[in-house]
Write an enzyme that holds these catalytic residues in place. Sequence first.
Site, PDB file in Angstrom:
ATOM      1  N   HIS A 182     -11.460  -6.010   7.666  1.00  0.00           N
ATOM      2  CA  HIS A 182     -12.076  -5.522   6.431  1.00  0.00           C
ATOM      3  C   HIS A 182     -13.186  -4.519   6.682  1.00  0.00           C
ATOM      4  CE1 HIS A 182     -10.338  -9.468   5.542  1.00  0.00           C
ATOM      5  NE2 HIS A 182     -10.027  -8.920   4.390  1.00  0.00           N
ATOM      6  N   GLU A 206       0.829  -1.207   0.000  1.00  0.00           N
ATOM      7  CA  GLU A 206       0.000   0.000   0.000  1.00  0.00           C
ATOM      8  C   GLU A 206       0.862   1.254   0.000  1.00  0.00           C
ATOM      9  OE1 GLU A 206      -0.657  -2.734   1.675  1.00  0.00           O
ATOM     10  OE2 GLU A 206      -2.552  -3.307   0.717  1.00  0.00           O
TER      11      GLU A 206
END
Length: 693
Positions: free
Chosen positions: A499, A431
């Site tokens: 998540h 990321e």
Amino acid sequence: MASAAASPAPRNPPDPAHDWARVAYLVNLSRALDAMEEQRLVPEKKVLYQFSARGHDMAQILLGLRLENPNDAACGYYRSRPMLLSLGVDVADALGSAMGRAGGYSDGRDIGVVFNYPNPHGASALPMCGGVGAQYTPTVGWAQAIEYHREVLKDAAYDDALALVLGGDGSVASNGFWAALTIATTQKLPMLFYIEDNGYGISVPSAFQTPGGNIAANLASWQGLEIVSGDGTEPGEAARLVDQAVGHVRARKGPCLLRLTVPRLQGHSFQDTQTYKSPAFVESEWRRDPLPKLRSCLVPALLSEKEWEKIEARASADAEAARERAEARGVADPETVTRHVFAEPGEPQAMGGAWNAGRTPPPTTAEPRPEGQRINMVTAIRRTLDHELTLNPRVLLFGEDIGPKGGVHAVTLGLQEKFGAARVFDTSLSEEGIVGRAVGMALAGLMPVPEIQFRKYAEPATEQINDCGTMRWRTNSRFAAPMVLRVPGGFFKCGDPWHSQTNEVAFVHQPGWKVAVPSNAEDAVGLLRAALRGNDPVIFFEHRAMLDDGWARRAYPGDDYALPFGKAKVTRAGDDISIITWGAMVPRCEAAAEGRSAEVIDLRTLMPWDKEAVLASVRRTRRCLIVHEDIKTAGFGAEIAAAVADEAFMDLDAPVARLTMPDIPSPHNPVLLDRAVPSVERIRAKIDDLLAF
Ligand SMILES: Cc1ncc(C[n+]2csc(CCOP(=O)(O)OP(=O)(O)O)c2C)c(N)n1
């Protein structure tokens, strides 16, 4: 400290393909600036942070002078001033920025050694950062943008351009280094990693950063990486190795890692007394000082004694003149310190951004022109991306699994097929790499749309997100990196700590980012289009529960539909209480309001947020309930509650209330999740409590 080196014996004249007189001038200039800071400006407290470049200077200058293509870019770190001088920065900027004076790199906002240089005449220096390793992924983004300019935009001016990143031996242990190395080598990018190995990261020896202390040796078997390694203090050798490395990258043979050993002739910074080095070691470092070596190499072979002395004198006179100019600058007006967090009308950044690079966005309308059947949020986002990709060749999408698979949420399905793998592509699983690369691409005039697969996984990118957001402010609007960072998150049927969090407030707390939290397909289109045509970085939060939600389905509002940020929507009118919410909580609040005269306000964006609409509603209804999915403590609701208490206290008939998740991670089992996320029943009960107060 004076050089301990004895006058070395004369050497063979170095390669005349280098402008050695210029090298000599720049090394002497860099030394004069260092000496002036150390002997005068720091003791006088006019410079607060000083990082000497002595020892690193000559090799940096040899490299900087090889950045001859105006589309080259370099990003360095706090010891990179010599390289900046070789790019042609105004010396008064170089010194004045270290003194925190008006003008210069940041108008006194950033620590002076952290440079940036939007160069109108040649290669630019991308905005550096204080974080060690933060320079790598934006630079690799520039390298990938070079390829994009060549291959997609067919701009031959980028044909032999390169991206250069500078880092110390300590920085090779950083995440950014490995993220950028992976990107550069897997994508075969024109990227030159220059590692200035002085053996220490402050006091920590380089063997703590890479086994054996030699990153070049350890990367010998890394596929697709040319390794060039040697002594950065020997003029002839350093020049040859620099040319070898630059030549490899310019010939488009792939990335190269150039490691040169250099001595750090002073402490890490002015304050560092180097007690961790033995006197004998310090003396051995001074024997490696490149300046006397340079002199003996050039005099008398290329320059006479007199010419060298003239160069020395000119360098110190120029440093002195620059000091005078810098000191005359004064300090920036403190009232201006709040400016340039976001783009200001009529004052574009000097560098960065797709629209800044010669295009103007087409007109938009905030009037929806609904067409066709209702579509879900996934389709709405995809259709908007599709249209903007078609309209603007500088828009590109990337992230994990967004290519052939179409993304784990299916938002980018079919887009790679339609627009090709140069514009819609998968990335390595980093990321920091995804966001940092987007920063470099934005700086190179593209409009990157990176995707983070799930909200929680934005965390490895936190440093890049923060540095991107602060860029406009800390460079006094010399640079900005507008992008749209798509971040799906929130619960979906079930929860879990990985998540399902929203934690949108963390993005609001990053200065320079706008934050959109659409609840439905129409708003998603409007906010996404505004973001894609805007000039600021935007977090576009895609709530997982709303992506295919029936309530969130709306007709496509048209290809020109764009919503202004900071304009809330009253989704249900009422007189007795105002309910402030966003994202997946909007339909729950609407349902809970049934049978009550309750006004529901969907904020739609949190940065900026529509305080005026909230205050106007609360002043009328005299009650305020804030509902959000994020946890309570220091959630965005706390900001709203504080603003209402501050500015509408006398209008309230009940305490300002918040209904949120408790301060826990999102639980997995749906039964547990239902207990945690505000439900219609609990919202209704809270409304009734407040109405009865
Ligand atoms: C992410 C981060 N961690 C820690 C620091 C504090 N720090 C500043 S410089 C430095 C050492 C860096 O050494 P190196 O990369 O070898 O460069 P050099 O100073 O030797 O040129 C450290 C630990 C920082 N700036 N950023």
